[in-house]
Structures are given as structure tokens and as C-alpha cells.
Write a protein that holds these residues in place. Structure first.
Motif, PDB file in Angstrom:
ATOM      1  N   ASP A  38      54.596  62.100  28.977  1.00 30.35           N
ATOM      2  CA  ASP A  38      56.112  61.802  28.233  1.00 30.35           C
ATOM      3  C   ASP A  38      56.204  60.299  28.300  1.00 30.35           C
ATOM      4  O   ASP A  38      57.016  59.762  27.385  1.00 30.35           O
ATOM      5  CB  ASP A  38      57.331  62.259  28.942  1.00 30.35           C
ATOM      6  CG  ASP A  38      57.177  63.894  28.761  1.00 30.35           C
ATOM      7  OD1 ASP A  38      56.628  64.561  27.961  1.00 30.35           O
ATOM      8  OD2 ASP A  38      57.787  64.717  29.933  1.00 30.35           O
ATOM      9  N   TYR A  39      55.714  59.400  29.223  1.00 32.52           N
ATOM     10  CA  TYR A  39      55.912  58.012  28.750  1.00 32.52           C
ATOM     11  C   TYR A  39      54.568  57.533  29.900  1.00 32.52           C
ATOM     12  O   TYR A  39      53.891  58.274  30.788  1.00 32.52           O
ATOM     13  CB  TYR A  39      57.131  57.443  29.662  1.00 32.52           C
ATOM     14  CG  TYR A  39      57.460  57.901  30.945  1.00 32.52           C
ATOM     15  CD1 TYR A  39      57.102  57.258  32.223  1.00 32.52           C
ATOM     16  CD2 TYR A  39      58.286  59.017  31.019  1.00 32.52           C
ATOM     17  CE1 TYR A  39      57.562  57.774  33.221  1.00 32.52           C
ATOM     18  CE2 TYR A  39      58.688  59.718  32.343  1.00 32.52           C
ATOM     19  CZ  TYR A  39      58.201  58.762  33.230  1.00 32.52           C
ATOM     20  OH  TYR A  39      58.297  59.516  34.701  1.00 32.52           O
ATOM     21  N   ALA A  40      54.159  56.122  29.645  1.00 30.82           N
ATOM     22  CA  ALA A  40      53.163  55.544  30.418  1.00 30.82           C
ATOM     23  C   ALA A  40      53.295  55.647  31.733  1.00 30.82           C
ATOM     24  O   ALA A  40      54.372  54.995  32.364  1.00 30.82           O
ATOM     25  CB  ALA A  40      52.945  54.109  29.860  1.00 30.82           C
ATOM     26  N   VAL A  41      52.413  56.165  32.546  1.00 29.51           N
ATOM     27  CA  VAL A  41      52.289  56.280  34.177  1.00 29.51           C
ATOM     28  C   VAL A  41      50.954  55.649  34.621  1.00 29.51           C
ATOM     29  O   VAL A  41      51.168  55.684  35.928  1.00 29.51           O
ATOM     30  CB  VAL A  41      52.749  57.467  34.639  1.00 29.51           C
ATOM     31  CG1 VAL A  41      53.989  58.137  34.031  1.00 29.51           C
ATOM     32  CG2 VAL A  41      51.581  58.600  33.982  1.00 29.51           C
ATOM     33  N   GLY A  42      50.146  55.611  33.951  1.00 34.95           N
ATOM     34  CA  GLY A  42      48.980  54.952  34.511  1.00 34.95           C
ATOM     35  C   GLY A  42      48.564  53.331  34.971  1.00 34.95           C
ATOM     36  O   GLY A  42      49.811  52.862  35.102  1.00 34.95           O
ATOM     37  N   ALA A  43      47.475  52.977  34.972  1.00 35.78           N
ATOM     38  CA  ALA A  43      47.166  51.539  35.223  1.00 35.78           C
ATOM     39  C   ALA A  43      48.001  50.654  34.498  1.00 35.78           C
ATOM     40  O   ALA A  43      48.177  49.454  34.947  1.00 35.78           O
ATOM     41  CB  ALA A  43      45.714  51.529  34.920  1.00 35.78           C
ATOM     42  N   CYS A 219      38.288  52.298  39.895  1.00 33.27           N
ATOM     43  CA  CYS A 219      38.711  51.585  40.961  1.00 33.27           C
ATOM     44  C   CYS A 219      40.141  51.963  41.355  1.00 33.27           C
ATOM     45  O   CYS A 219      41.072  51.998  40.528  1.00 33.27           O
ATOM     46  CB  CYS A 219      38.679  50.017  40.109  1.00 33.27           C
ATOM     47  SG  CYS A 219      39.167  48.955  41.670  1.00 33.27           S
ATOM     48  N   LYS A 220      40.368  52.117  42.706  1.00 28.12           N
ATOM     49  CA  LYS A 220      41.486  52.316  43.319  1.00 28.12           C
ATOM     50  C   LYS A 220      41.992  51.020  43.842  1.00 28.12           C
ATOM     51  O   LYS A 220      41.242  50.375  44.517  1.00 28.12           O
ATOM     52  CB  LYS A 220      41.438  53.483  44.272  1.00 28.12           C
ATOM     53  CG  LYS A 220      42.784  53.756  45.104  1.00 28.12           C
ATOM     54  CD  LYS A 220      42.791  54.536  46.464  1.00 28.12           C
ATOM     55  CE  LYS A 220      43.731  54.782  47.162  1.00 28.12           C
ATOM     56  NZ  LYS A 220      43.515  55.743  48.131  1.00 28.12           N
ATOM     57  N   LEU A 221      43.123  50.821  43.589  1.00 27.61           N
ATOM     58  CA  LEU A 221      43.866  49.573  44.256  1.00 27.61           C
ATOM     59  C   LEU A 221      45.303  49.969  44.886  1.00 27.61           C
ATOM     60  O   LEU A 221      45.934  50.667  44.689  1.00 27.61           O
ATOM     61  CB  LEU A 221      44.079  48.506  43.078  1.00 27.61           C
ATOM     62  CG  LEU A 221      44.917  48.806  41.956  1.00 27.61           C
ATOM     63  CD1 LEU A 221      46.318  48.630  42.043  1.00 27.61           C
ATOM     64  CD2 LEU A 221      44.203  48.047  40.619  1.00 27.61           C
ATOM     65  N   GLN A 222      45.452  49.004  45.957  1.00 29.82           N
ATOM     66  CA  GLN A 222      46.740  49.068  46.353  1.00 29.82           C
ATOM     67  C   GLN A 222      47.581  47.893  46.216  1.00 29.82           C
ATOM     68  O   GLN A 222      47.128  46.630  46.349  1.00 29.82           O
ATOM     69  CB  GLN A 222      46.744  49.211  47.840  1.00 29.82           C
ATOM     70  CG  GLN A 222      46.383  50.443  48.523  1.00 29.82           C
ATOM     71  CD  GLN A 222      45.995  50.729  50.158  1.00 29.82           C
ATOM     72  OE1 GLN A 222      45.240  51.511  50.393  1.00 29.82           O
ATOM     73  NE2 GLN A 222      46.939  50.334  50.643  1.00 29.82           N
ATOM     74  N   MET A 223      49.137  48.130  45.861  1.00 29.78           N
ATOM     75  CA  MET A 223      49.900  46.873  45.203  1.00 29.78           C
ATOM     76  C   MET A 223      51.213  47.206  46.228  1.00 29.78           C
ATOM     77  O   MET A 223      51.632  48.288  46.590  1.00 29.78           O
ATOM     78  CB  MET A 223      49.849  46.953  43.976  1.00 29.78           C
ATOM     79  CG  MET A 223      48.724  46.528  43.141  1.00 29.78           C
ATOM     80  SD  MET A 223      48.876  46.165  41.505  1.00 29.78           S
ATOM     81  CE  MET A 223      49.663  44.697  41.578  1.00 29.78           C
ATOM     82  N   SER A 337      36.188  51.389  35.517  1.00 30.56           N
ATOM     83  CA  SER A 337      35.529  50.128  35.739  1.00 30.56           C
ATOM     84  C   SER A 337      34.003  50.206  35.531  1.00 30.56           C
ATOM     85  O   SER A 337      33.360  51.456  35.996  1.00 30.56           O
ATOM     86  CB  SER A 337      35.445  49.747  36.846  1.00 30.56           C
ATOM     87  OG  SER A 337      35.150  48.449  37.502  1.00 30.56           O
ATOM     88  N   LEU A 338      33.313  49.342  34.797  1.00 27.43           N
ATOM     89  CA  LEU A 338      31.992  49.328  34.529  1.00 27.43           C
ATOM     90  C   LEU A 338      31.111  48.680  35.523  1.00 27.43           C
ATOM     91  O   LEU A 338      31.721  47.658  35.993  1.00 27.43           O
ATOM     92  CB  LEU A 338      31.674  48.835  33.155  1.00 27.43           C
ATOM     93  CG  LEU A 338      32.246  49.906  32.075  1.00 27.43           C
ATOM     94  CD1 LEU A 338      32.516  49.115  30.671  1.00 27.43           C
ATOM     95  CD2 LEU A 338      31.198  51.061  31.653  1.00 27.43           C
ATOM     96  N   LEU A 359      37.924  48.531  30.371  1.00 24.84           N
ATOM     97  CA  LEU A 359      38.196  47.174  30.689  1.00 24.84           C
ATOM     98  C   LEU A 359      38.596  46.731  31.900  1.00 24.84           C
ATOM     99  O   LEU A 359      38.905  45.641  32.326  1.00 24.84           O
ATOM    100  CB  LEU A 359      39.466  46.877  29.705  1.00 24.84           C
ATOM    101  CG  LEU A 359      39.315  46.582  28.167  1.00 24.84           C
ATOM    102  CD1 LEU A 359      38.824  48.153  27.623  1.00 24.84           C
ATOM    103  CD2 LEU A 359      40.427  46.119  27.405  1.00 24.84           C
ATOM    104  N   GLY A 360      38.436  47.725  32.802  1.00 19.11           N
ATOM    105  CA  GLY A 360      38.441  47.226  34.214  1.00 19.11           C
ATOM    106  C   GLY A 360      40.126  46.783  34.563  1.00 19.11           C
ATOM    107  O   GLY A 360      41.151  47.382  33.984  1.00 19.11           O
ATOM    108  N   GLY A 361      40.342  45.733  35.207  1.00 14.81           N
ATOM    109  CA  GLY A 361      41.480  45.059  35.758  1.00 14.81           C
ATOM    110  C   GLY A 361      42.038  44.254  34.831  1.00 14.81           C
ATOM    111  O   GLY A 361      42.977  43.694  34.867  1.00 14.81           O
TER     112      GLY A 361
END
Length: 382
Positions: A38-43, A219-223, A337-338, A359-361
Motif C-alpha cells: 500500500d506504500y513503500a516499506v522496503g529498502a 544484504c541485511k543491515l542494522q540501523m 546485492s551483486l 543496485l545494492g546500497g
């Protein structure tokens, strides 16, 4: 429900999909964009919101990032998008970090042409009150970085597409299959001359065979994020330390990087094992965004590790300070990620269909520039 006709369809409402919809609309296409959520929730909203040309590999990718920066500023000029030209500071507290920065300037004239230069500890502190000056040798100042606060930027671009370019933005709509010119969706059947599949982290649903031999992984990241800083305190330039030099492709060619890598592996083994480098940026409401770590696998567990968060914060305070570093939010992000330093995946699994992913990060940094190349037919793999 009658079949609806457009020139271009885009699958995916993250920054890559939005960028391709904008590039197609700007050339006069009738465009529809489908996003299943319903709205952007990803990376695209789980990041720093930084447009980061300084970190991109020299040459075509760096030029692409600069073009994307121009488009972000064009978007900001025609909307209420918050996009301060913060610039960035790579802080050098150790001689090996300073050596890498000096070699970078000596070997990448395009960055110097854009205004990158070494500054003293005193000048760095003037560019950002968050700079920890104790023991600071020097810093690399780059004026090209923007801050676009992703939680605001992504919805703003979607509104721009709908209101100023007439793009039919269909959030909450799943594309079930493609057999051009026919597109089967939960909002009925559509017809399009061409389709851009920009599905981000979901690369198994449509054209999984296009990804099978690419080595694409996740790729999993923590922020982390603080609350708004007291008294309207402003960060100024985005900050990073020596570990960032080991992360971005802009510095990979530097012979002096070896000494920094050796020291980091000896002194900061946990950070190296968990892909930690640390950036400090600020949101439109004054909060500070801090991160991040990098863990690569096809499938990730959903849990955060507090040891990683502690390591991020410990490294942050070695080069930066702020009035209130208490954490208000923590989250994980996952992006495709490639391997091997590839900056994007652009493949055409059937006539009229282009898959753009990987496109990765660097999605916020490169998407607008890449989309312009892909849509215009001028794209050449770097």
C-alpha cells in the motif's frame, strides 16, 4: 473490467521503479506504476536518505551519481522535497586513513573538479559541530552529497509522478504475470509496449531465471535513529570515519588502503566480521540516523543483534558527538546485492521487458541516473 493501455509499465514502487517511471514520463510516455504494498516499506525507506556520489567508483558510475544528484535537485525544485546540500566529511584520526584520502584526491581528478579537498581539523569542526576534534589529523570534504530523508522523499517522488507527470501510480496492486503486450494484475488487465521490472528484494516472483546465474544475494543491515536533537541542533555535513574507506568502491584502487585494512582487522575484528562502517546523517525533523552493518545471504533471520548495534555506536563516538545520542528507533533493512563489485543488473528476459535490480546500497544515489540511461537506450554496463 476493460483492458487499459499505456506506453510503459513499471513494476515496483521503490526508488528504482520510481526513477524509471519518471524517466519514461519525462520523455512523454503514458506510464503506469504497480506496487504490491500500500506504500513503500522496503529498502528505499530504510536507509540514510543520502545521495552519495563521493563513494561511487570513479568513471561512469561516478558520473551517473552526479547526474542522479541533478535530478534529485530538479525534483526538489518542483516539490516540497527536503534536500539540503550537506556535503560530507571523511574524518581521519589515524595516519593510514589520511593516506588513503590523500591518495584518493591524487588519483581521482573528477572528484577534485567537483570540489573535493583535504581540510584541517579546525575547518572540519566548522563544517559540522558533531566532529570529534581530539586527535583529528584532517578530513576529506566533498560538497556533492545530498540528504533527502527517505521516509519523506519516496512518497514525494510518487506524488510528483502522479500530479505533475500524469503517471497512474497503483499502490496495493500486484502484477501476477507478463505476456507482452498483456500485463495481468490485481487491478485488471493492462497492455503496454514495454515494461521495467524493478522489484528490488523480491527477485523470485517475476523472471526468476533472469537472476539464477547472477550471484545476486541479499544484504541485511542494522540501523538506528535518535529522536530530534534538542534546540534545533544541526549536524551540518554528513560524517563518517576510516571504516567507510573500506566499504565504498571509490577507494578500492588506493594502494594505501592495505595498511588501513590490516589495522582494522587487528583492532576492530568484530566490525570487520559484521561489515560495519558508520555514517551519521540527519533527518528533516532533526533526528540522527546511524549505521550500518552488512550481512550477506540469500535468506536472513529477522532478528537484530544488540552486539552489532553496540559496535556501531562505539565506533560512532570515536569520531563524532551530538547533544543526545539516545536511540529512539532500531530497524533492519534488506536489499539485493551483486557479487564482484557489479553496480547493477540490467537484463532483458524477453522483448519489451527490462529487469533492473542489484543496485545494492546505492539506490538513492544512482537510480535516477541509471533509469535515464536505461529508458533512453544509452545504458552501457560500466
Amino acid at each position: 473490467m476493460p483492458t487499459q493501455q499505456v506506453d510503459t509499465a513499471v513494476v515496483g514502487g521503490g526508488i528504482v521503479g520510481l526513477a524509471h517511471a519518471l524517466a519514461a514520463a519525462r520523455r512523454g510516455d503514458r506510464v503506469v506504476l504497480f506496487e504490491r504494498d500500500d506504500y513503500a516499506v522496503g529498502a528505499s525507506i530504510r536507509n540514510f536518505g543520502l545521495v552519495w556520489p563521493v563513494g561511487q567508483q570513479p568513471g561512469a558510475v561516478y558520473r551517473r551519481a552526479l547526474r542522479a544528484r541533478e535530478i534529485w535537485l530538479e525534483v526538489a525544485a518542483s516539490t516540497d522535497l527536503w534536500a539540503p546540500r550537506t556535503g560530507s566529511l571523511h574524518l581521519a584520526h589515524v595516519a593510514d586513513e589520511q593516506a588513503v584520502l590523500e591518495e584518493f584526491l591524487a588519483t581521482v581528478p573528477a572528484a577534485v573538479e567537483q570540489g573535493c579537498r583535504m581540510v584541517s581539523a579546525e575547518e572540519a569542526a566548522r563544517l559540522s559541530p558533531a566532529v570529534r576534534s581530539e586527535g583529528l589529523l584532517s578530513a576529506l570534504w566533498s560538497p556533492t552529497e545530498l540528504n533527502v530523508d527517505p521516509r519523506r522523499a519516496i512518497p514525494t517522488v510518487a506524488r510528483l509522478l502522479a500530479e505533475q507527470y500524469g503517471v497512474d501510480v497503483r499502490f496495493g496492486t500486484t502484477v501476477r504475470g507478463l505476456d507482452l503486450p498483456t500485463i495481468d494484475t490485481t487491478a485488471g488487465t493492462w497492455r503496454a509496449e514495454r515494461v521495467f521490472v524493478c522489484s528490488g528484494n523480491d527477485f523470485e516472483t517475476l523472471y526468476p531465471e533472469a537472476f539464477a546465474e547472477t550471484g545476486l544475494t541479499r544484504c541485511k543491515l542494522q540501523m538506528l535513529r535518535t529522536a530530534a536533537q534538542p534546540g534545533g541542533w544541526q549536524l551540518g555535513a554528513t560524517l563518517c570515519g576510516g571504516l567507510t574507506l573500506l566499504h565504498y568502491a571509490a577507494f578500492k584502487h588506493c594502494a594505501s588502503l592495505g595498511a588501513l585494512l590490516e589495522r582494522a582487522q587487528e583492532e576492530l575484528p568484530f566490525c570487520r566480521e559484521n561489515g560495519i562502517h558508520v555514517l551519521l546523517s540527519q533527518t528533516a525533523d532533526g533526528a540522527l540516523t546511524i549505521g550500518d552493518s552488512h550481512e550477506y545471504a540469500r535468506t536472513h533471520h529477522p532478528f537484530e543483534r544488540e552486539s552489532v548495534n553496540r559496535a556501531i555506536m562505539d565506533y560512532l563516538v570515536s569520531f563524532a558527538q551530538a547533544p543526545d545520542l539516545r536511540i529512539a528507533e532500531r530497524w533492519t533493512g534488506v536489499y539485493p546485492s551483486l557479487p564482484g563489485g557489479a553496480t547493477e543488473l540490467v537484463v532483458r528476459p524477453q522483448p519489451g521487458v527490462t529487469v533492473v535490480n542489484g543496485l545494492g546500497g546505492a539506490g538513492m544515489t544512482l537510480s535516477f541516473g541509471l533509469a535515464e540511461e536505461v529508458v533512453s537506450g544509452t545504458y552501457v554496463r560500466p
